[in-house]
Design an enzyme around this catalytic site. Structure first.
Site, PDB file in Angstrom:
ATOM      1  N   ASP A 257     -12.312  34.267  53.212  1.00 31.80           N
ATOM      2  CA  ASP A 257     -11.307  35.332  53.179  1.00 31.80           C
ATOM      3  C   ASP A 257     -10.030  34.821  53.837  1.00 31.80           C
ATOM      4  OD1 ASP A 257     -10.928  38.403  52.702  1.00 31.80           O
ATOM      5  OD2 ASP A 257     -10.080  37.996  54.687  1.00 31.80           O
ATOM      6  N   ASP A 274       0.480  35.567  45.694  1.00 30.73           N
ATOM      7  CA  ASP A 274      -0.219  34.938  44.560  1.00 30.73           C
ATOM      8  C   ASP A 274      -0.205  33.419  44.682  1.00 30.73           C
ATOM      9  OD1 ASP A 274      -0.727  37.420  43.548  1.00 30.73           O
ATOM     10  OD2 ASP A 274       0.818  37.341  41.973  1.00 30.73           O
ATOM     11  N   GLU A 300      -8.240  38.748  48.076  1.00 31.77           N
ATOM     12  CA  GLU A 300      -8.057  37.442  48.700  1.00 31.77           C
ATOM     13  C   GLU A 300      -9.374  36.856  49.197  1.00 31.77           C
ATOM     14  OE1 GLU A 300      -7.361  40.562  51.942  1.00 31.77           O
ATOM     15  OE2 GLU A 300      -7.013  40.330  49.796  1.00 31.77           O
TER      16      GLU A 300
END
Length: 381
Positions: A257, A274, A300
């Site tokens: 993460d 992004d 994410e």
């Protein structure tokens, strides 16, 4: 009625033109690289045969070398198209070298008076182009394509025919009885027409297979990262974990993460966010093995399955991902986020349980301050 050489070559040109038009419509619909190369090969075949129609005229001096070069370019285009099925590009210089060598060899053998100027080199280059295409088609996996077998057979037949033609040409020349009976221009034109019509059905099937494969690829991949999407990862990983469990082997899951990712979006916008996600995906692809599965778990968060590997190997891979991400070039004024990892290893064959344990380890990594790797071990069963 007996067709002469000019009539057969004209017929071959018409057939090639017709098929080229038909497959160009298929190429426009599917954007299949192989269809594009096949259209180019057909166009070159048609143009080469048009050049040969000038044999016996004052234009023979340039038309025959051009015809030889165009036909060899067509054979090499079939090879390039066959390589595209294996996602392998063909260097431009390699594509042009065969036709260029063929044209030069014809130009230096008095093409104004010798209709077979450069004939031996032409026959060898045709053999090479079709043999290379045969090899590429034969190497395709049947799990990827089914229609390639007929194309490989057709290319192999043409390669063998041109090889025999070159041998007979060397032994007795273009005026010899065997050559004029079985390997003449008229016989070659008839054989080529038959092969073109025959492989057209396989070509249609192959184009459709490529289209289906591309659609399946799009459906199974995350559009932003190119990694497996959540659904596809879970399906493939579950199968692999069960297989490993039945074989008595372990499997390890890494959950990753990106730390404080929301702050990056808030401060720099979603485009930068992004970019960070794509950078992590690239770092992940560069670190894992070809047998591993990597997917975007959501937002994410990412997940990696390491078949046959324990938690120590998983830690090594997680550290490699971190190094790759640190080496990536972020946008100006931005730093890529750190990453927290949770690792779980199991022999139980239960993917959901393993991911749950990895998620708990990831939560612990966040609780301890982020930017760290935490391992959770599941009991063996």
């Amino acid at each position: 009625m007996v067709l002469d050489v000019s009539s057969l070559k004209l017929t071959l040109g018409i057939v090639a033109l017709t098929l080229s038009i038909l497959f160009f419509s298929s190429f426009r619909r599917t954007r299949s690289p192989y269809s594009g190369w096949w259209c180019l090969a057909l166009g070159l075949l048609m143009a080469g045969n048009i050049m040969y129609l000038m044999t016996g005229t004052p234009q023979q001096v340039w038309a025959n070398p051009a015809g030889n070069a165009l036909l060899v370019a067509g054979a090499f285009s079939v090879w390039a198209g066959s390589r595209s099925l294996r996602l392998r590009p063909t260097p431009r210089w390699l594509l042009l070298s065969g036709p260029a060598f063929t044209a030069v060899s014809a130009a230096i053998e008095n093409p104004d008076s010798n209709a077979w100027a450069g004939g031996f080199v032409y026959l060898l280059m045709m053999t090479a182009g079709m043999a290379l295409a045969t090899r590429e088609l034969a190497l395709l996996r049947t799990t990827d394509y089914q229609a390639h077998r007929e194309l490989a057979l057709a290319a192999g037949i043409l390669a063998g025919y041109y090889l025999l033609r070159a041998c007979v040409y060397t032994i007795e020349g273009p005026e010899g009885p065997v050559f004029t009976t079985y390997f003449s221009s008229a016989f070659t034109s008839m054989l080529t027409i038959v092969m073109l019509v025959t492989v057209s059905f396989s070509m249609t099937a192959l184009s459709n297979e490529q289209l289906i494969a591309r659609l399946n690829e799009r459906a199974s991949r995350d559009g932003l990262t190119g990694l497996l999407n959540h659904t596809t990862f879970m399906e493939q990983a579950a199968q692999e974990v069960r297989r490993l469990h039945n074989a008595g082997s372990v499997s390890t899951v890494i959950l990753a993460d990106l730390d404080n990712f929301k702050a990056i979006n808030d401060a720099h916008g979603h485009a930068v966010g992004d970019t960070a996600i794509r950078a992590f995906a690239a770092a992940c692809r560069a670190a894992i093995r070809h047998t591993d599965l990597a997917g975007r778990y959501g937002g994410e968060e990412f997940v990696v399955l390491l078949p046959g590997a324990g938690h120590e190997s998983a830690r090594v891979i997680a550290e490699a991902i971190n190094r790759n991400l640190a080496a990536a070039e972020p946008p100006e004024g931005v730093s890529f986020p750190t990453v927290s990892y949770g690792i779980a290893t199991t022999t139980a064959g239960d993917l959901a349980e393993t991911i749950g344990a990895a998620d708990g380890a990831l939560y612990e990594a966040k609780r301890l301050g982020r930017n760290r790797i935490v391992t959770a071990r599941l009991p063996k069963r």
